[in-house]
Design a protein around this motif. Sequence first.
Motif, PDB file in Angstrom:
ATOM      1  N   ASP A 116      34.865  38.474  45.480  1.00  0.00           N
ATOM      2  CA  ASP A 116      35.695  37.963  44.390  1.00  0.00           C
ATOM      3  C   ASP A 116      35.134  38.365  43.032  1.00  0.00           C
ATOM      4  OD1 ASP A 116      37.802  36.563  45.781  1.00  0.00           O
ATOM      5  OD2 ASP A 116      36.308  35.097  46.390  1.00  0.00           O
ATOM      6  N   LYS A 172      44.176  38.481  46.795  1.00  0.00           N
ATOM      7  CA  LYS A 172      44.199  37.211  46.086  1.00  0.00           C
ATOM      8  C   LYS A 172      44.343  37.403  44.572  1.00  0.00           C
ATOM      9  CE  LYS A 172      40.361  34.780  46.088  1.00  0.00           C
ATOM     10  NZ  LYS A 172      39.281  33.906  46.578  1.00  0.00           N
ATOM     11  N   GLN A 173      43.711  38.462  44.040  1.00  0.00           N
ATOM     12  CA  GLN A 173      43.690  38.665  42.595  1.00  0.00           C
ATOM     13  C   GLN A 173      44.708  39.700  42.098  1.00  0.00           C
ATOM     14  OE1 GLN A 173      39.833  38.638  40.603  1.00  0.00           O
ATOM     15  NE2 GLN A 173      38.831  38.109  42.524  1.00  0.00           N
ATOM     16  N   ALA A 178      39.956  39.713  48.784  1.00  0.00           N
ATOM     17  CA  ALA A 178      39.790  39.381  47.359  1.00  0.00           C
ATOM     18  C   ALA A 178      40.800  40.132  46.497  1.00  0.00           C
ATOM     19  CB  ALA A 178      38.368  39.699  46.913  1.00  0.00           C
TER      20      ALA A 178
END
Length: 441
Positions: free
Chosen positions: A92, A147-148, A144
């Motif tokens: 992340d 998600k972003q 990650a």
Amino acid sequence: MKTVMVKKISCLVLLIVLSGTWLRAQYAGTAPVKTSPAVMAEFMDLRFGMFIHWGPVSLRGTEIGWSRGQQVPQQEYDELYKEFNPVLFDADAWVKTAKDAGMKYLTITARHHDGFCLWPTAYTSYNIMNTPYKKDIVGALAKACKKQGIRFCIYYTILDWYHPDYPVHITGGKIDPKADMPRYVAFMKNQLKELIEKYDPYMLWFDGGWESPWTDEIGRDMYAYLKKLKPDVIVNNRLGKEIAATDNKKIDVEKMIGDYDTPEQVVGRMNMVTPWESCFTICKQWSWKPNDAMKTLPTCLDIISKTAGGNGNLLLNVGPMPDGRIEARQVARLKEIGDWLKQNGEAVYGTMGGPYAPTDEYAATRKGNRIFLHVLKPGQTSLALKNIPGRKVLKASVLHGSAVDVQQQDGNIRLALPARSTGNYIVVLELDGDTSDIQVI
């Protein structure tokens, strides 16, 4: 004895002939479906991505793959994975660093020329699960990125100096007659299918196709295979031999295997037809090196502007440390780039290059009825440009700033630039018509 020797030679000749027959039968008539223009247009609109070169070699601070058998003895290099335990790796945090830098996609070296795999592959034990770390790096980054909101991409090398079936076992080495190239190609296909099915990459970035065991015929077949697995996966052109690479050569697009060209450590040639992406290192070495000289912010911004101005993308590389962190100074430089893009991103993302070709003084991008002039040279007080046929400049201003005096006469556009000691700012020209159909000047 002579009869035995003749039989041995005959068998060898037969083996060579059969190998050639296998290649021709395997790859003859391959006509791969290309990635759709809509997908490629979306990719080129992204303009800026993060490249990551990382693996056990970071423990020595030498170049990934290339230092094997050179700065690091081959046996020592091949055993480094037994020490590799990046306990501070945070997927992340890496992806946030890319996002804060204004990067829209991320490409990780899932397997480099040393053959080590950063994911738990079923097809070789030389992978992350047999390190002390025992966690899936590729999977963590894919999660990650999703998600972003960053596009997840995978680097995968063609050559593998570690694998017994690949015919070359060290850079510059001789061909191993015991290697089995067809079996190695099958190994590659198995791994690539595994990567696509497990991680669903947006793009595959190949490398290492220059050695003689790899042919364009194999490359064409591999491209076709990938398009069957995932029709819209984007594939760079290093499955074939026709690439701009470090010498930035002009390529024959008809011979290119893949979707876009890949100049390396140099801004690519301006090209409004063939998609391209330059890859650069933020320091000098691809993988981590202690105290490696890092590019200045103006240099990084010049590269971004010239790349976009030439109608290309930029893939900027970082090399994380052995403990799993990206160096703080590199994170800080990337944040500075991101801060600049927050102010000036509309002159980069989703633009076309030109209509003026990049120079050391300026680059140009365009969208709608606007031309964005990227002023690169510090202290410039004026700029003279050729007139744009059939278009008139209605006004000029600094992006999000004050007006700029503009004169259009005697076949030139003359701009009185603001008194600035630094470069890397944008002047916007508003025209009386759309800019997309203007030829490069």
